[in-house]
Design a protein around this motif. Structure first.
Motif, PDB file in Angstrom:
ATOM      1  N   ASP A 111       0.891  -1.121   0.146  1.00 13.40           N
ATOM      2  CA  ASP A 111       0.110   0.073  -0.108  1.00 13.40           C
ATOM      3  C   ASP A 111       0.741   1.205  -0.064  1.00 13.40           C
ATOM      4  O   ASP A 111       0.442   2.121  -0.747  1.00 13.40           O
ATOM      5  CB  ASP A 111      -1.095  -0.063   1.322  1.00 13.40           C
ATOM      6  CG  ASP A 111      -1.878  -0.963   1.204  1.00 13.40           C
ATOM      7  OD1 ASP A 111      -2.430  -1.694  -0.008  1.00 13.40           O
ATOM      8  OD2 ASP A 111      -2.511  -1.501   1.963  1.00 13.40           O
ATOM      9  N   ALA A 114       2.571   1.646  -3.359  1.00 14.86           N
ATOM     10  CA  ALA A 114       1.567   1.991  -4.477  1.00 14.86           C
ATOM     11  C   ALA A 114       1.268   3.584  -4.388  1.00 14.86           C
ATOM     12  O   ALA A 114       1.166   4.314  -5.503  1.00 14.86           O
ATOM     13  CB  ALA A 114       0.628   1.122  -4.240  1.00 14.86           C
ATOM     14  N   LYS A 134      -6.088   4.609  -8.546  1.00 14.34           N
ATOM     15  CA  LYS A 134      -5.080   3.318  -8.877  1.00 14.34           C
ATOM     16  C   LYS A 134      -4.495   3.487 -10.115  1.00 14.34           C
ATOM     17  O   LYS A 134      -5.335   3.502 -11.162  1.00 14.34           O
ATOM     18  CB  LYS A 134      -5.610   2.051  -8.702  1.00 14.34           C
ATOM     19  CG  LYS A 134      -6.261   1.716  -7.228  1.00 14.34           C
ATOM     20  CD  LYS A 134      -5.076   1.752  -6.274  1.00 14.34           C
ATOM     21  CE  LYS A 134      -5.841   1.102  -4.947  1.00 14.34           C
ATOM     22  NZ  LYS A 134      -6.577   2.001  -4.252  1.00 14.34           N
ATOM     23  N   LEU A 139       0.899   0.459  -9.109  1.00 19.23           N
ATOM     24  CA  LEU A 139       0.762  -0.950  -8.917  1.00 19.23           C
ATOM     25  C   LEU A 139       2.451  -1.645  -9.041  1.00 19.23           C
ATOM     26  O   LEU A 139       2.734  -2.106  -8.214  1.00 19.23           O
ATOM     27  CB  LEU A 139       0.244  -1.730  -9.913  1.00 19.23           C
ATOM     28  CG  LEU A 139       0.073  -3.297 -10.151  1.00 19.23           C
ATOM     29  CD1 LEU A 139      -0.206  -3.944  -8.752  1.00 19.23           C
ATOM     30  CD2 LEU A 139      -0.551  -3.720 -11.386  1.00 19.23           C
ATOM     31  N   GLN A 195      -3.511  -5.828  -4.336  1.00 19.82           N
ATOM     32  CA  GLN A 195      -4.206  -4.770  -4.915  1.00 19.82           C
ATOM     33  C   GLN A 195      -5.607  -5.278  -5.568  1.00 19.82           C
ATOM     34  O   GLN A 195      -6.494  -4.439  -5.606  1.00 19.82           O
ATOM     35  CB  GLN A 195      -3.227  -4.434  -6.005  1.00 19.82           C
ATOM     36  CG  GLN A 195      -2.113  -3.555  -5.555  1.00 19.82           C
ATOM     37  CD  GLN A 195      -2.170  -2.227  -5.282  1.00 19.82           C
ATOM     38  OE1 GLN A 195      -2.638  -1.333  -5.844  1.00 19.82           O
ATOM     39  NE2 GLN A 195      -2.234  -2.108  -3.814  1.00 19.82           N
ATOM     40  N   GLY A 229      -6.961  -5.486   1.377  1.00 19.44           N
ATOM     41  CA  GLY A 229      -5.959  -5.976   0.379  1.00 19.44           C
ATOM     42  C   GLY A 229      -5.066  -7.210   1.259  1.00 19.44           C
ATOM     43  O   GLY A 229      -4.564  -8.039   0.672  1.00 19.44           O
TER      44      GLY A 229
END
Length: 248
Positions: A111, A114, A134, A139, A195, A229
């Protein structure tokens, strides 16, 4: 009356900053509760996992009840959620405490990586209709961070093993025995599943027309928002560990 377009995002930032003390206070309380459960271990930790899993399931049911237009559709969705969330909770409960911390660390690294990578680099969105924030760069950043975390865990474990061996602590022995490449790859792959869990919950909230799974945690939403997640990663890691124990 005309509205200055510069003031609109400024007001949004001010509202977000005004909410910061509440978010920080909630985060501290969550850390204290979770930390106490980990410190106690045993039955206390198992009960903590069970309570959180039950709370997540309740929030899941509330979400899907807004999505399903009939009991015939709601039933299978509730059953699927019970399997998904219950499996993750059981996996966390049966795995060793150290492994649970490793799994939690991997999700946190995912997290964090990302968030900062996506915020810094931006770029194309993965699925803007489901989760507008996102990005593909986020990612990849999450995968890289999770890979680094997994590599550090394997290196640390190998070093500790060498330290209790007959020759004592040895960095050379650590590098020789630790499969850093495989650990990095495994961490990166698990980051993708983390994710995916995030996207799944975002998809449910989008279909239900809500921003958060609940308002249980001030400034943070619900329990499902905090562990979305973690669920798939726990299932994979816990099931893999249980399988190795059964074979062994």
């Amino acid at each position: 009356m005309d509205v200055d377009p510069v003031l609109v995002p400024l007001e949004a930032v001010q509202r977000k900053n005004a909410d910061l003390p509440v978010r920080v206070a909630s985060a501290v309380v969550m850390l204290l509760i979770a930390g106490t459960a980990f410190w106690a271990g045993g039955l206390v930790l198992d009960l903590f996992v069970a309570v959180v899993a039950f709370g997540v399931f309740v929030e899941y049911v509330l979400l899907v009840s807004k999505i399903a237009d009939s009991p015939a559709r709601l039933g299978p969705m509730v059953i699927a959620g019970a399997v998904y969330i219950g499996w993750a909770g059981l996996a966390l409960a049966v795995m060793p405490d150290v492994m649970m911390l490793v799994v939690l660390g991997l999700v946190i690294f995912t997290d964090t990586g990302a968030y900062f990578t996506g915020r810094s680099l931006g770029g194309p969105k993965i699925a803007p209709k489901i989760s507008p924030s996102k990005t593909w760069s986020g990612l990849l950043g999450g995968m890289a961070a999770a890979g680094i975390w997994a590599a550090l865990v394997v290196l640390s474990a190998s070093y500790l093993l060498s330290a209790i061996g007959p020759t004592g602590p040895s960095l050379a022995a650590t590098l020789d025995t630790a499969n850093v490449g495989m650990a990095t790859l495994a961490g990166a792959v698990l980051a993708v599943f983390a994710q995916a869990g995030d996207f799944y919950e975002s998809w449910l909230k989008r279909r239900a027309g809500v921003k958060d799974s609940s308002r249980l945690i001030p400034g943070h939403g619900g329990l499902f928002d905090r562990v979305d997640g973690l669920l798939p990663v726990a299932i994979i890691a816990g099931t893999a560990w249980a399988a190795t124990q059964a074979v062994g």
